[in-house]
Design an enzyme around this catalytic site. Structure first.
Site, mmCIF file in Angstrom:
data_model
loop_
_atom_site.group_PDB
_atom_site.id
_atom_site.type_symbol
_atom_site.label_atom_id
_atom_site.label_comp_id
_atom_site.label_asym_id
_atom_site.label_seq_id
_atom_site.Cartn_x
_atom_site.Cartn_y
_atom_site.Cartn_z
ATOM 1 C CB ALA A 13 1.198 1.551 27.865
ATOM 2 C CB CYS A 14 -1.163 2.973 32.298
ATOM 3 S SG CYS A 14 -0.874 3.770 33.857
ATOM 4 N N PRO A 15 0.553 5.841 31.536
ATOM 5 C CG PRO A 15 1.426 7.819 32.418
ATOM 6 C CD PRO A 15 1.832 6.533 31.750
ATOM 7 N N GLY A 16 -0.549 7.001 29.273
ATOM 8 C CA GLY A 16 -0.757 7.706 28.012
ATOM 9 C C GLY A 16 -2.148 8.294 27.863
ATOM 10 C CG ASP A 40 -3.938 1.274 30.041
ATOM 11 O OD1 ASP A 40 -3.202 0.286 30.057
ATOM 12 O OD2 ASP A 40 -4.182 1.969 31.026
#
Lengths: 79, 141, 396
Positions: A13-16, A40
């Site tokens: 998921a953001c910011p992954g 994402d």
């Protein structure tokens, strides 16, 4: 010829995905190509903004079946 | 670490201890100590907090300042005067009210109950309109 | 029946709570730590920016453990999962029925050139109580210039920590009467001022209202203390008078056998729900030392400790990935609430949440020592404030 660095950020998921890109970029040298895949939806605008800010070269940005794929040529690393 | 009782029990501690002991005797005589001991069970606490930690309560608690501000400005006399009226009307609304077209509306207007309700609403709308105008241009209306 | 031996590596938040949760009639519990002291890491902020005494945030580990829990003051140098043995620096060995890794994520001050010198000069609010104390002295003597907070790697513990430092330092400069002369600067590696856009949208106007300068896509690459400049990986630079940089984190430094239970970054690979170390049913890892895809935070360690305590007793417990990271400004606060299935939900800044954070800090030691009192409270809170619940209420 530089190396090709593959980064799989699918499912993150953001910011992954952008964090994964930053980490790969730290290890990269000019001439390398970073290939990153993410799912994402926020990654698309983020990677465009990242390329613009860092001055590296976006070779390809595609979206297929929910997978966003970016190929970036590393050109802007400080020597 | 002090070793002797005299070193631990300084003058001010002794005075505080005496007051605490008096309080404990009082609490014990009233059965408070025993009751508190009985109530302090993990499951009692678990269910108490399960009940208290309602998402709605967390949300309300977070906006307590806003809510108190609004509640403080409510005209409770006016609310109190009309609350039975509103309650009754809300209760008697059928679960599924029939849709009403223009023809049905004209028919309904012949019903004296509808006429009274409409009178109330018109008076309310007039007052609402007046305060809206005042809010827009203070001092005009 | 003989008691099962549980060896817990690390007496920090996760390790100490787990040790206190395990029933002693069934388990013989041993905690190993190279330090005799347990340090409450969020206390660094209170020391660095509020000038609170450092003793408040440090207690002997022994004093936090329930009577009956063994404490071994020694450094772990190796864990052999095949042989079920923990090797200690002092030469000793510990056998176990279950082992739990809870050793946290040490900081690497050698990864960024110039970082070590920077910390030695100014202190920081991420490494030790002594460095936090030093940063407070540095900031209290600032009369003008730029105080820069920056981050060297996008994955670090307590994601809102740098933001808290930003707001609290602004508050400190205001108290000192120099807020108009000292510019507070926050630089983050992300596209927005916070890793989650939802939260960034909430705090951005707050930062702006205080005249705090912010930079995005700024990952610290090197520091030049003489020129007073920080250079970013992305190719930009920032001038500073005083700076605090969050160092890259690492996984456990001791050897683990087999080596493949550590990932590329050195973190212990676990099942993100059960905390079980991959490939071993008698080894668990909790808190900052794991590769679980959630924030490195005290809440994570605490909730994983509860899961492991239940699993060791034969119950099927799972960690949802829940976070509850507090982000406080000079007057209000919010919690970054998310889990594996939900990105951070909308949460507004409020006075209640600021108070709750203050309460969490004040009751920290009690929560470690008396989990049986606090767990019903936390359990009810986490249930009521779960992302999927609050989303029905439009956020918190």
């Amino acid at each position: 010829m530089g190396e090709v660095i593959k980064v799989d950020a699918k499912g993150m998921a953001c910011p992954g995905p952008i964090s994964a890109l930053t980490r790969a970029y730290r290890k990269a040298k000019n001439g390398d190509i970073i290939e990153i895949e993410a799912t994402d939806p926020g990654f698309k605008p983020d990677v465009q903004a990242w390329v613009k800010r860092t001055g590296n070269e976006l070779l390809e940005l595609t979206e297929e079946g929910g997978v966003i794929r970016a190929r970036i040529k590393v050109t802007a690393k400080r020597a | 670490m002090p070793e002797k009782l005299e070193e631990v029990l300084t003058g001010e501690r002794l005075a505080a201890l005496e007051r605490t002991l008096d309080l404990l005797v009082k609490l014990d005589e009233m059965g408070v100590l025993e009751t508190v001991g009985d109530v302090l069970e993990p499951d009692t606490l678990r269910y108490l907090f399960k009940y208290l930690m309602h998402p709605g309560l967390l949300k309300v608690a977070d906006r307590l300042d806003v809510i108190l501000d609004a509640l403080g400005r409510v005209d409770y006399e006016a609310v109190n005067k009309n609350i039975d009226l509103v309650n009754k009307a809300l209760k008697s609304v059928p679960e599924e009210a029939e849709p009403v077209g223009l023809g049905g509306l004209l028919g309904a207007l012949r019903d004296p109950d509808v006429q009274r309700g409409l009178g109330f609403l018109v008076a309310f709308l007039k007052a609402l309109g007046k305060s809206l105008a005042e809010e827009k241009e203070p001092g005009k209306a | 029946m003989a008691k099962e031996k549980v060896v817990i590596l690390g007496g920090g938040g996760g390790g100490a709570i787990l040790a206190n949760l395990l029933p002693q009639d069934r388990f013989e519990v041993t905690v190993v730590d190279k330090s005799e002291y347990h340090v409450f890491l969020p206390g660094f902020l209170w020391v660095a920016f509020k000038g609170q005494p450092k003793e408040k945030f440090r207690r002997p580990i022994k004093s936090l453990l329930k009577p009956g829990v063994n404490f071994v003051h020694d450094e772990v140098v190796g864990v052999d999962l095949n042989e079920r043995t923990v090797h200690l620096k002092g030469g000793g060995k510990l056998g176990y029925d279950y082992v739990v890794f809870a050793t946290g994520a040490p900081l690497d001050f050698d990864a960024v050139p110039g970082h070590r010198e920077l910390v030695e000069r100014f202190g920081d609010f991420y490494s030790t109580l002594e460095n936090a104390e030093k940063l407070h002295r540095t900031l209290a003597s600032m009369r003008e210039g730029r105080f820069v907070i920056a981050i060297a790697d996008p994955i670090y513990k307590c994601p809102p920590g740098p933001h808290k430092g930003t707001f609290l330092s602004y508050e400190l400069f205001k108290r000192l009467g120099v807020a108009d002369k000292v510019k507070v600067v926050l630089a983050v590696p992300y596209p927005h001022v916070y890793s989650s856009k939802t939260i960034a949208d909430v705090i951005e106007p707050e930062l702006e209202a205080r005249g705090i300068e912010t930079h995005t896509f700024f990952t610290v690459d090197s520091i030049d203390l003489e020129k007073h400049k920080i250079y970013s990986l992305e190719g930009e630079e920032l001038d500073f008078t005083v700076a605090a940089v969050v160092a890259p984190h690492t996984g456990p430094q001791y050897k683990v056998e087999p080596g493949n239970v550590k990932d590329d970054s050195g973190y212990i690979k676990i099942d993100k729900y059960t905390s079980q170390v991959v490939g071993f049913d008698d080894a668990y890892a909790i808190g900052d030392c794991t590769n679980a895809p959630t924030s490195k935070s005290g809440v994570t360690a605490h909730l994983q400790a509860e899961v492991v305590a239940k699993r060791l007793q034969g119950f099927d417990a799972r960690y949802s990935g829940r976070t509850n990271c507090p982000l406080i400004t000079d007057g209000k606060g919010l919690f970054v609430i998310s889990d594996y299935d939900h990105p951070p939900i909308p949460v507004r800044l409020s006075g209640l949440k600021r108070f709750l954070e203050e309460l969490f800090v004040a009751t920290y030691w009690s929560a470690i020592k008396y989990p049986e009192l606090w767990d019903p409270i936390f359990e009810a809170y986490f249930e009521a404030s779960a992302p999927e619940v609050f989303l029905r209420y439009g956020g918190w």
